[in-house]
Enzyme design. Structure first.
Site, PDB file in Angstrom:
ATOM      1  N   ASP A 290      11.184  -3.336  25.164  1.00 12.20           N
ATOM      2  CA  ASP A 290      10.232  -2.461  24.501  1.00 12.20           C
ATOM      3  C   ASP A 290       8.981  -2.420  25.375  1.00 12.20           C
ATOM      4  O   ASP A 290       8.847  -3.160  26.348  1.00 12.20           O
ATOM      5  CB  ASP A 290       9.933  -2.924  23.066  1.00 12.20           C
ATOM      6  CG  ASP A 290       9.378  -1.772  22.214  1.00 12.20           C
ATOM      7  OD1 ASP A 290       8.995  -0.733  22.795  1.00 12.20           O
ATOM      8  OD2 ASP A 290       9.313  -1.902  20.985  1.00 12.20           O
TER       9      ASP A 290
HETATM   10  C1  NOJ Z   1       7.062   1.012  21.370  1.00 12.66           C
HETATM   11  C2  NOJ Z   1       7.987   1.139  20.200  1.00 12.66           C
HETATM   12  O1  NOJ Z   1       8.157  -0.117  19.571  1.00 12.66           O
HETATM   13  C3  NOJ Z   1       9.344   1.697  20.565  1.00 12.66           C
HETATM   14  O2  NOJ Z   1      10.072   1.915  19.396  1.00 12.66           O
HETATM   15  C4  NOJ Z   1       9.193   2.951  21.370  1.00 12.66           C
HETATM   16  O3  NOJ Z   1      10.452   3.483  21.664  1.00 12.66           O
HETATM   17  C5  NOJ Z   1       8.422   2.638  22.624  1.00 12.66           C
HETATM   18  N1  NOJ Z   1       7.098   2.157  22.268  1.00 12.66           N
HETATM   19  C6  NOJ Z   1       8.288   3.845  23.551  1.00 12.66           C
HETATM   20  O4  NOJ Z   1       7.473   4.791  23.001  1.00 12.66           O
END
Ligand code: NOJ
Length: 634
Positions: A290
């Site tokens: 993430d």
């Molecule tokens: C953080 C989020 O937790 C995740 O779900 C998302 O896909 C990413 N950022 C990218 O935007």
């Protein structure tokens, strides 16, 4: 040979031929992946494992310094394998061209984006879609999201989010399918099918990503990013089933999560990524971290520094680093020092290249760059019609006493009250990349299309100051402007439609709440209206279960309408006027008070389950013990 035998004979021949041809295709793919891998330097391999956020308008001037300049140089030198948040055919094509033409091997980028509930045409938030319990509708929603996103150059979505959660304080419950692992698993598979279709290399299908692996929905006290500490039963029976279903449906990528799971950050968690996912489940796609989650292992106190974080993440099976810059800065040295083996790097790169081959990107890097598709498909009337259907299916009728609903079209005095009733922004929710701000049909607009006699009073505002995806929202607690007009309208109306709930930016990432009541001055407005007119249809617009015991026990009609996307107002109006019969069912329990959380229907029985006159049984002395009170699953 009789006919039956002949059929069986041909079926057997077909099956043998089919399995040989599948094996052949797999061998072909492996061969192509390995041939490319053999040409790559260690730096280029690390590059494939690096993902950056979009940082400058590709069509604008090239960055001159700082972080953006560094990323630009990395791109030109083949040190980046993927970008996120670069959208639109023009932007994507320019960036792809640069990488394909200027880097040594010209390996195309894979472009990722959060396509969570639609793209330009916004569908209901996933929790709302789950309330439809309609797998075909959910698959179609994902299909259209993929069609629009792929027409804008995107080939990978960071969805579906398949985190089970039992705690409505957690703002991200809006992105999931609620509290039930079985429903969650079915929906996970439907969404994967919708995004990926039957042929990943088709220009209208994109790779899906099951996230957040794993346990993120069990953040302690529902506070986003918080520690997760759960037992094996919860891991295997509640958390993993939707991920397993996504893997079985052929999802091509997984995203790990920000949280610590039982003491170990998910990004550095080999049990999850190596033992379960790539081991037991035989997953052949790749895992992306993430955003900065490798970096965050330092904040967790798990990694000494970024280099150590990169070592832990790579060894645990995190194949691509989203925005930590840990791999691009340290992985080469870690291999040279023997802390990460070449085998680990090769395995990660093989997985990433495999997905790029499957998407058809290696054969044609511009496969998703077709201006004509972008012009004709994105936001089409057909997509809006589908969004309307799914929105209607997502609406749940919680209560309808005294036949207040449906409203009659000839009914004269309908008073529509509440700032959310004219909101064109909130219904889009908080994951709305690709959409146009304030583009949803409001309830007011939807109702006016059906009846000329709608009087509207806004009441007090819900938010004050800046409304922005990246800013903390400020709720209006003091400014009562509009209260009087609302009460005057309520007094002279035969029936009041009161639209209350949460702003679209009150749920989603980073948007946990400690209180789950109607925010701001809305409860006060509700009680004031009720004093002068009890004929209230309460339409809830929210991203999570709310605590509404006052309304539940007094207001005769309550409709759960979530954040329903682009066609929100049309769906709500058609339902209120009886053109559509609401058939949704809640996928998550509504607590009576926050103190009951976590709350879920499928809990283990206690040894003392039943109401007793004395005190020694499992209950609250000051609250209902019934998890289905006031509104529960199904
Ligand atoms: C953080 C989020 O937790 C995740 O779900 C998302 O896909 C990413 N950022 C990218 O935007």
């Amino acid at each position: 040979m009789n006919i039956r035998r002949t059929n069986l004979f041909f079926l057997a021949i077909f099956l043998v031929w089919f399995s040989i041809s599948l094996q052949g295709q797999k061998r072909d793919l492996d061969f192509r992946v390995d041939s490319l891998l053999r040409l790559m330097t260690l730096e280029e391999k690390v590059g494939q494992m690096t993902q950056y956020n979009g940082f400058w308008e590709v069509t604008g001037p090239v960055p001159v310094g700082g972080d953006a300049r560094k990323k630009y140089d990395h791109l030109k030198n083949g040190l980046v394998g993927s970008m996120l948040n670069v959208t639109g055919v023009e932007e994507v094509r320019k960036m792809q061209e640069m990488v394909v033409k200027e880097t040594r091997l010209g390996i195309p980028l894979i472009f990722g984006l959060d396509v969570i509930h639609g793209h330009r045409t916004v569908f209901p938030i996933p929790l709302a879609e789950a309330a439809s319990w309609d797998l075909d509708a959910i698959e179609k929603s994902a299909r259209i999201g993929a069609t629009e996103a792929s027409a804008r150059g995107i080939n990978w979505t960071f969805g579906p989010m398949v985190d089970i959660s039992r705690d409505a304080r957690w703002g991200r419950v809006m992105e999931g399918a609620g509290e039930d692992p079985y429903l969650g698993a079915k929906i996970a598979a439907a969404r994967v099918k919708g995004f990926q279709g039957n042929d990943l290399s088709a220009p209208n299908t994109i790779a899906a990503c099951a996230k957040h692996f794993a346990g993120y929905g069990f953040a302690e006290a529902g506070r986003d990013y918080n520690t997760v500490d759960v037992g094996t039963s919860t891991i295997y029976n509640a958390i993993l089933p939707p991920f397993k279903a996504a893997a079985e449906a052929g999802v091509r990528t997984f995203m790990n999560s920000f949280n610590v799971l039982n003491g170990i950050p998910a990004t550095g968690n080999a049990f999850l990524q190596r033992e379960i996912l790539k081991g037991k489940w035989g997953f052949t796609g790749f895992v992306v971290s993430d955003w900065g989650s490798a970096w965050e292992m330092m904040d967790h106190g798990f990694a000494r520094d970024l280099k150590h974080a990169a070592e832990l993440a790579a060894n645990a099976g995190s194949d691509m680093d989203m925005e930590s810059s840990g791999y691009v800065n340290h992985l080469k040295a870690l291999v040279e020092e023997g802390k990460v083996t070449m085998g680990v790097v090769d395995d990660a790169v093989r997985r990433i290249l495999r997905v790029k081959f499957e998407l058809g990107l290696i054969d044609d890097p511009y496969r998703y760059c077709d201006e004509n598709r972008e012009k004709t498909l994105v936001g089409s009337a057909e997509h809006h019609a589908a969004a309307l259907e799914v929105a209607k299916k997502s609406i749940v009728l919680l209560k309808n006493e005294g036949g207040l609903l449906p409203l009659s079209k000839s009914q004269k005095k309908i008073g529509l009250i509440g700032v959310l009733a004219s909101e064109k922004n909130s219904p889009l929710g908080s994951w709305r990349f690709g959409s146009i701000d304030s583009s949803a049909v409001s309830v007011l607009e939807g109702m006016q299309k059906i009846s000329k006699d709608i009087a509207y009073a806004q009441g007090p505002s819900l938010v004050t100051g800046i409304v922005d995806f990246e800013q903390e929202l400020k709720i209006n607690e003091t400014d009562r402007t509009g209260m009087k007009e609302a009460i005057v309208l309520a007094k002279k109306s035969d029936v009041v439609v009161l639209v209350l709930g949460e702003h679209g930016f009150q749920s989603g990432e980073g948007r946990s709440r400690a209180k789950l009541d109607l925010p701001g001055l809305q409860q006060e407005l509700l009680e004031a209206v009720y004093k002068v007119n009890k004929n209230i249809v309460l339409v809830l617009m929210n991203g999570r279960p709310l605590t509404i015991p006052w309304a539940a026990s007094r207001v005769p009609a309550i409709v759960e309408a979530w954040h329903l996307g682009s066609e929100s107002g049309n769906a709500i109006a058609q339902t209120l006027f009886g053109e559509h019969n609401p058939s949704g069912k809640l996928p998550m329990s509504f607590p009576k008070s926050v103190g009951q959380l976590p709350l879920y229907y499928n809990h283990y029985p206690t040894g003392r389950p039943w109401p007793k006159p004395e005190v020694f049984w499992s209950h609250y002395t000051d609250e209902s013990n019934d998890p289905l009170y006031p509104f529960g699953l199904g």
